[in-house]
Design a protein around this motif. Structure first.
Motif, PDB file in Angstrom:
ATOM      1  N   GLY A 276      12.515 -34.312  34.724  1.00  0.00           N
ATOM      2  CA  GLY A 276      11.864 -34.814  33.521  1.00  0.00           C
ATOM      3  C   GLY A 276      11.008 -36.032  33.818  1.00  0.00           C
ATOM      4  O   GLY A 276       9.895 -36.178  33.297  1.00  0.00           O
ATOM      5  N   LEU A 277      11.509 -36.910  34.679  1.00  0.00           N
ATOM      6  CA  LEU A 277      10.735 -38.087  35.080  1.00  0.00           C
ATOM      7  C   LEU A 277       9.528 -37.695  35.930  1.00  0.00           C
ATOM      8  O   LEU A 277       8.462 -38.305  35.819  1.00  0.00           O
ATOM      9  N   ILE A 278       9.690 -36.683  36.769  1.00  0.00           N
ATOM     10  CA  ILE A 278       8.548 -36.186  37.551  1.00  0.00           C
ATOM     11  C   ILE A 278       7.433 -35.733  36.615  1.00  0.00           C
ATOM     12  O   ILE A 278       6.258 -36.049  36.818  1.00  0.00           O
ATOM     13  N   ARG A 279       7.808 -35.009  35.567  1.00  0.00           N
ATOM     14  CA  ARG A 279       6.789 -34.550  34.620  1.00  0.00           C
ATOM     15  C   ARG A 279       6.101 -35.746  33.959  1.00  0.00           C
ATOM     16  O   ARG A 279       4.878 -35.750  33.794  1.00  0.00           O
ATOM     17  N   TYR A 280       6.857 -36.750  33.580  1.00  0.00           N
ATOM     18  CA  TYR A 280       6.255 -37.939  32.964  1.00  0.00           C
ATOM     19  C   TYR A 280       5.314 -38.630  33.941  1.00  0.00           C
ATOM     20  O   TYR A 280       4.202 -39.024  33.578  1.00  0.00           O
TER      21      TYR A 280
ATOM     22  N   LEU B 298      -1.568 -38.981  37.025  1.00  0.00           N
ATOM     23  CA  LEU B 298      -2.437 -38.462  38.077  1.00  0.00           C
ATOM     24  C   LEU B 298      -3.876 -38.270  37.601  1.00  0.00           C
ATOM     25  O   LEU B 298      -4.758 -38.020  38.410  1.00  0.00           O
ATOM     26  N   ASN B 299      -4.124 -38.357  36.303  1.00  0.00           N
ATOM     27  CA  ASN B 299      -5.467 -38.203  35.755  1.00  0.00           C
ATOM     28  C   ASN B 299      -6.270 -39.468  36.069  1.00  0.00           C
ATOM     29  O   ASN B 299      -6.049 -40.517  35.469  1.00  0.00           O
ATOM     30  N   PRO B 300      -7.238 -39.403  37.011  1.00  0.00           N
ATOM     31  CA  PRO B 300      -7.964 -40.615  37.405  1.00  0.00           C
ATOM     32  C   PRO B 300      -8.930 -41.127  36.336  1.00  0.00           C
ATOM     33  O   PRO B 300      -9.275 -42.305  36.346  1.00  0.00           O
ATOM     34  N   GLN B 301      -9.372 -40.268  35.422  1.00  0.00           N
ATOM     35  CA  GLN B 301     -10.343 -40.715  34.425  1.00  0.00           C
ATOM     36  C   GLN B 301      -9.723 -41.591  33.346  1.00  0.00           C
ATOM     37  O   GLN B 301     -10.322 -42.562  32.908  1.00  0.00           O
ATOM     38  N   ALA B 302      -8.547 -41.230  32.897  1.00  0.00           N
ATOM     39  CA  ALA B 302      -7.924 -41.996  31.811  1.00  0.00           C
ATOM     40  C   ALA B 302      -6.412 -42.020  31.971  1.00  0.00           C
ATOM     41  O   ALA B 302      -5.684 -41.401  31.189  1.00  0.00           O
ATOM     42  N   PRO B 303      -5.906 -42.711  33.001  1.00  0.00           N
ATOM     43  CA  PRO B 303      -4.443 -42.745  33.142  1.00  0.00           C
ATOM     44  C   PRO B 303      -3.810 -43.561  32.014  1.00  0.00           C
ATOM     45  O   PRO B 303      -4.309 -44.626  31.664  1.00  0.00           O
ATOM     46  N   PRO B 304      -2.739 -43.040  31.418  1.00  0.00           N
ATOM     47  CA  PRO B 304      -2.066 -43.801  30.354  1.00  0.00           C
ATOM     48  C   PRO B 304      -1.313 -44.998  30.935  1.00  0.00           C
ATOM     49  O   PRO B 304      -1.068 -45.068  32.137  1.00  0.00           O
ATOM     50  N   ALA B 305      -0.975 -45.935  30.090  1.00  0.00           N
ATOM     51  CA  ALA B 305      -0.195 -47.097  30.525  1.00  0.00           C
ATOM     52  C   ALA B 305       1.269 -46.692  30.667  1.00  0.00           C
ATOM     53  O   ALA B 305       1.823 -46.040  29.788  1.00  0.00           O
ATOM     54  N   PHE B 306       1.867 -47.068  31.787  1.00  0.00           N
ATOM     55  CA  PHE B 306       3.283 -46.751  32.012  1.00  0.00           C
ATOM     56  C   PHE B 306       4.149 -47.591  31.091  1.00  0.00           C
ATOM     57  O   PHE B 306       3.953 -48.799  30.967  1.00  0.00           O
ATOM     58  N   LYS B 307       5.107 -46.951  30.441  1.00  0.00           N
ATOM     59  CA  LYS B 307       6.047 -47.657  29.577  1.00  0.00           C
ATOM     60  C   LYS B 307       7.458 -47.257  29.965  1.00  0.00           C
ATOM     61  O   LYS B 307       7.806 -46.077  29.952  1.00  0.00           O
ATOM     62  N   TRP B 308       8.276 -48.246  30.302  1.00  0.00           N
ATOM     63  CA  TRP B 308       9.659 -47.991  30.711  1.00  0.00           C
ATOM     64  C   TRP B 308      10.461 -47.327  29.609  1.00  0.00           C
ATOM     65  O   TRP B 308      11.299 -46.465  29.881  1.00  0.00           O
ATOM     66  N   VAL B 309      10.227 -47.725  28.376  1.00  0.00           N
ATOM     67  CA  VAL B 309      10.993 -47.152  27.262  1.00  0.00           C
ATOM     68  C   VAL B 309      10.751 -45.650  27.171  1.00  0.00           C
ATOM     69  O   VAL B 309      11.692 -44.869  26.999  1.00  0.00           O
TER      70      VAL B 309
ATOM     71  N   ALA C  38       9.701 -43.704  29.650  1.00  0.00           N
ATOM     72  CA  ALA C  38      10.272 -43.095  30.853  1.00  0.00           C
ATOM     73  C   ALA C  38      11.775 -42.880  30.702  1.00  0.00           C
ATOM     74  O   ALA C  38      12.300 -41.804  31.025  1.00  0.00           O
ATOM     75  N   VAL C  39      12.479 -43.881  30.190  1.00  0.00           N
ATOM     76  CA  VAL C  39      13.931 -43.765  30.002  1.00  0.00           C
ATOM     77  C   VAL C  39      14.255 -42.714  28.945  1.00  0.00           C
ATOM     78  O   VAL C  39      15.152 -41.878  29.127  1.00  0.00           O
ATOM     79  N   ALA C  40      13.503 -42.715  27.845  1.00  0.00           N
ATOM     80  CA  ALA C  40      13.746 -41.729  26.786  1.00  0.00           C
ATOM     81  C   ALA C  40      13.512 -40.318  27.291  1.00  0.00           C
ATOM     82  O   ALA C  40      14.307 -39.402  27.015  1.00  0.00           O
ATOM     83  N   LYS C  41      12.440 -40.117  28.034  1.00  0.00           N
ATOM     84  CA  LYS C  41      12.165 -38.779  28.580  1.00  0.00           C
ATOM     85  C   LYS C  41      13.218 -38.381  29.605  1.00  0.00           C
ATOM     86  O   LYS C  41      13.625 -37.222  29.675  1.00  0.00           O
ATOM     87  N   GLY C  42      13.685 -39.345  30.397  1.00  0.00           N
ATOM     88  CA  GLY C  42      14.731 -39.058  31.369  1.00  0.00           C
ATOM     89  C   GLY C  42      16.039 -38.656  30.699  1.00  0.00           C
ATOM     90  O   GLY C  42      16.688 -37.691  31.106  1.00  0.00           O
ATOM     91  N   PHE C  43      16.430 -39.383  29.641  1.00  0.00           N
ATOM     92  CA  PHE C  43      17.663 -39.036  28.936  1.00  0.00           C
ATOM     93  C   PHE C  43      17.533 -37.715  28.188  1.00  0.00           C
ATOM     94  O   PHE C  43      18.485 -36.927  28.139  1.00  0.00           O
TER      95      PHE C  43
ATOM     96  N   TYR D 281      12.460 -30.338  33.433  1.00  0.00           N
ATOM     97  CA  TYR D 281      11.015 -30.520  33.489  1.00  0.00           C
ATOM     98  C   TYR D 281      10.393 -30.221  32.122  1.00  0.00           C
ATOM     99  O   TYR D 281       9.474 -30.897  31.691  1.00  0.00           O
ATOM    100  N   GLY D 282      10.941 -29.221  31.429  1.00  0.00           N
ATOM    101  CA  GLY D 282      10.448 -28.874  30.101  1.00  0.00           C
ATOM    102  C   GLY D 282      10.835 -29.889  29.044  1.00  0.00           C
ATOM    103  O   GLY D 282      10.143 -30.047  28.045  1.00  0.00           O
ATOM    104  N   GLY D 283      11.946 -30.572  29.238  1.00  0.00           N
ATOM    105  CA  GLY D 283      12.387 -31.624  28.312  1.00  0.00           C
ATOM    106  C   GLY D 283      12.535 -31.150  26.883  1.00  0.00           C
ATOM    107  O   GLY D 283      13.250 -30.192  26.597  1.00  0.00           O
ATOM    108  N   ALA D 284      11.832 -31.818  25.972  1.00  0.00           N
ATOM    109  CA  ALA D 284      11.952 -31.522  24.543  1.00  0.00           C
ATOM    110  C   ALA D 284      11.476 -30.109  24.213  1.00  0.00           C
ATOM    111  O   ALA D 284      11.970 -29.488  23.267  1.00  0.00           O
TER     112      ALA D 284
END
Length: 118
Positions: free
Chosen positions: A28-32, A37-48, A50-55, A87-90
């Motif tokens: 799940g974290l790999i998917r996040y 990897l998008n060089p044109q508009a990478p989103p800002a990393f947020k720990w919250v 990442a943790v929510a997606k991991g759980f 990997y599919g998560g939600a």
């Protein structure tokens, strides 16, 4: 001696479920992380997030573990399916909801049309 075997069996089951959680959370974290990897508009990393997606992925992995255990799927195929479910998560939870809906409808003997997606 039976009590020791019972404790060992309970520990083995707990460890098995824990490994399922960890494997699914990892994927799940790999998917996040792939979102960055998008060089044109990478989103800002947020720990919250990442943790929510991991759980979420870990919880999906546990549900998948229990489902595959009930179906008596072998350990290698189980590990693969748990990783894919994580990997599919939600989205995997949505799939499980549809599976549960279909199962309940079949058990009830209902001949209703499939419900429309939300």
């Amino acid at each position: 001696m039976d009590e020791e075997q019972g404790v060992a069996s309970a520990f083995a089951k707990f460890a098995d479920i824990g490994l399922s959680f960890a494997l699914a959370a990892f994927f799940g974290l790999i998917r996040y992380l792939q979102e960055f990897l998008n060089p044109q508009a990478p989103p800002a990393f947020k720990w919250v997030i990442a943790v929510a997606k991991g759980f979420t992925a870990g919880a999906v992995g546990m549900l998948t573990h229990w489902l595959l255990s009930e179906w008596r799927v072998g350990p290698n195929m189980s590990a693969f399916l748990i990783a894919v479910a994580g990997y599919g998560g939600a989205e995997t939870i949505e799939l499980f909801k549809e599976m549960l809906h279909d199962f309940v409808r079949r058990k009830a003997g209902s001949s209703q049309e499939p419900r429309a997606k939300d």
